[in-house]
Motif scaffolding. Structure first.
Motif, PDB file in Angstrom:
ATOM      1  N   LEU A  75       0.838  -1.211   0.000  1.00 32.09           N
ATOM      2  CA  LEU A  75       0.000   0.000   0.000  1.00 32.09           C
ATOM      3  C   LEU A  75       0.868   1.255   0.000  1.00 32.09           C
ATOM      4  N   THR A  76       0.468   2.222  -0.798  1.00 33.91           N
ATOM      5  CA  THR A  76       1.154   3.520  -0.818  1.00 33.91           C
ATOM      6  C   THR A  76       0.169   4.604  -0.395  1.00 33.91           C
ATOM      7  N   ARG A  77       0.614   5.443   0.582  1.00 37.23           N
ATOM      8  CA  ARG A  77      -0.189   6.599   0.993  1.00 37.23           C
ATOM      9  C   ARG A  77       0.263   7.818   0.196  1.00 37.23           C
ATOM     10  N   HIS A  78      -0.679   8.531  -0.347  1.00 38.90           N
ATOM     11  CA  HIS A  78      -0.326   9.739  -1.097  1.00 38.90           C
ATOM     12  C   HIS A  78      -0.645  10.938  -0.213  1.00 38.90           C
ATOM     13  N   ASP A  79       0.329  11.257   0.699  1.00 37.93           N
ATOM     14  CA  ASP A  79       0.124  12.316   1.692  1.00 37.93           C
ATOM     15  C   ASP A  79       0.169  13.708   1.082  1.00 37.93           C
ATOM     16  N   ASP A  80       0.705  13.798  -0.135  1.00 38.99           N
ATOM     17  CA  ASP A  80       0.784  15.103  -0.798  1.00 38.99           C
ATOM     18  C   ASP A  80      -0.597  15.564  -1.273  1.00 38.99           C
ATOM     19  N   GLU A  81      -1.549  14.650  -1.240  1.00 44.40           N
ATOM     20  CA  GLU A  81      -2.908  15.034  -1.657  1.00 44.40           C
ATOM     21  C   GLU A  81      -3.763  15.277  -0.428  1.00 44.40           C
ATOM     22  N   THR A  82      -4.729  16.187  -0.564  1.00 47.44           N
ATOM     23  CA  THR A  82      -5.638  16.456   0.547  1.00 47.44           C
ATOM     24  C   THR A  82      -7.074  16.226   0.083  1.00 47.44           C
ATOM     25  N   PRO A  83      -7.844  15.375   0.734  1.00 44.64           N
ATOM     26  CA  PRO A  83      -7.362  14.446   1.757  1.00 44.64           C
ATOM     27  C   PRO A  83      -6.467  13.361   1.160  1.00 44.64           C
TER      28      PRO A  83
END
Lengths: 189, 180
Positions: A75-83
């Motif tokens: 799994l990859t989290r895309h923290d640069d996106e909101t949300p």
């Protein structure tokens, strides 16, 4: 095990390979995790709130399983996106044992994850177990390819015709939908 | 997508258990769509005795499949169909279907893996087509049965008054048409 497990000219990463193997096994043994994985594979990138709503999964369970998928490295989290959104990798295993060679791909994980909502799959897994479901998936692909009838497939699987036809019909639905998100489906034989 | 080929009004249909399995129970839209179609076209629908027996002998965990069969019978649109091997040509059609299925199947299929119930479907279709039925539609469970039975019925000169259709995709199309 000898030097020939180092395949000439290919880059083998034994740690990642075994990690994929353990990840796949855990997904097969955890229907809720399998369901979550398939949802993200199909709809990703997807917001965490959407996952909770669509799967009707409690907050704590959702985060526990997302954390587990992250630990597994799929799994990859895309923290640069909101949300924040998440995506998962399609897992693909080629198993070569004394019983032959099979390819395990996301479509089997999808079938496992559907046990809660699809009675035909749940009854089959309860009675016959996960290896037999994997075999049923193999024969369903062959039935769809026109290799033989459902009843002949039930004979090959070693189950009553009604049990075979029930699970093959349910798996045909899974396979048709999986064509959209399982890049390895053509080779899942 | 419209179901193909067109199924004539007041004609005869034969269903395999796969149709019942794909339909689900009376609460499912697939079941309702198929029942509505049968009523709209005033079709006479049969389930071969061998297919009903096979359902009856299934493991208890699949009793819910038997309930679907009973629901359709109780609703009055599904009748038991009895194959009559004394009807000229019926046993030949059954025998040819077994051979055709074996020929068309993958190489690892042996003769004893060809199920009699699959071949009975062809025999019953032939029996009705050469009897009182104006037209016979046979709903089968897979492309292999569809192809083999179609070939045999054509060779037996009833190809123009019979059609063989894969039941699961037919029902999916009906649902798309009625509820889509």
């Amino acid at each position: 095990m000898s030097a020939d497990n180092r395949i000439a000219g290919t880059q083998t990463d034994p740690e990642e390979t075994f990690n994929d193997f353990l990840t796949y096994a855990e997904l097969l043994n955890t229907p809720q995790l399998a369901r979550l994985y398939t949802f993200i594979l199909r709809d990703g990138p997807v917001e965490i709130e959407t996952i909770k709503t669509e799967l009707d999964m409690p907050h704590s369970t959702t985060y526990k399983y997302l954390g587990r998928l992250e630990e597994m490295g799929v799994l990859t989290r895309h923290d640069d996106e909101t949300p924040t959104t998440v995506t998962v990798e399609p897992i693909h295993l080629q198993l070569d044992t004394e019983h032959g060679v099979v390819t395990a791909t996301p479509v089997l994980i999808d079938a496992i994850g559907r046990q809660r909502e699809t009675e035909d799959i749940r009854v089959f897994v309860d009675r016959q177990g996960i290896p037999k479901l994997a075999a049923a998936l193999h024969y369903t692909l062959r039935i769809m390819d026109g290799d033989f009838t459902q009843r002949t497939g039930a004979n090959k699987l070693g189950v009553h015709p009604v049990e075979g036809m029930t699970v093959f019909t349910a798996l045909e639905d899974v396979i048709e939908e999986a064509a959209e998100y399982d890049p390895y489906l053509d080779r899942a034989d | 997508m419209a179901p193909e080929p067109e199924i004539p009004r007041d004609s005869t249909a034969i269903i395999d258990s796969s149709v019942l399995i794909a339909m689900g129970g009376p609460d499912n839209e697939q079941y309702q769509a198929f029942e509505q179609f049968v009523k709209d076209r005033t079709l006479t629908v049969y389930i071969p005795g061998h297919v009903a027996e096979e359902m009856g002998e299934s493991p208890d965990a699949y009793a819910y499949q038997r309930d679907r069969l009973r629901a359709a019978q109780n609703a009055g649109w599904l009748k038991p169909g009895r194959i009559d091997f004394s009807t000229p040509g019926v046993s030949e059609v059954v025998d040819k279907t077994r051979k055709r299925m074996l020929n068309l199947s993958a190489e690892d299929v042996t003769e004893d893996e060809i199920e009699k119930t699959d071949t009975i479907l062809a025999g019953l279709a032939y029996q009705y087509a050469t009897g009182d039925a104006t037209y016979v539609t046979l709903f089968v469970s897979n492309t292999k049965a569809e192809q083999a039975i179609e070939d045999v019925l054509s060779a037996a000169d009833v190809g123009d008054i019979t059609s063989v259709i894969e039941g699961r995709s037919f029902i999916a199309n009906l649902v798309a048409d009625q509820f889509g």
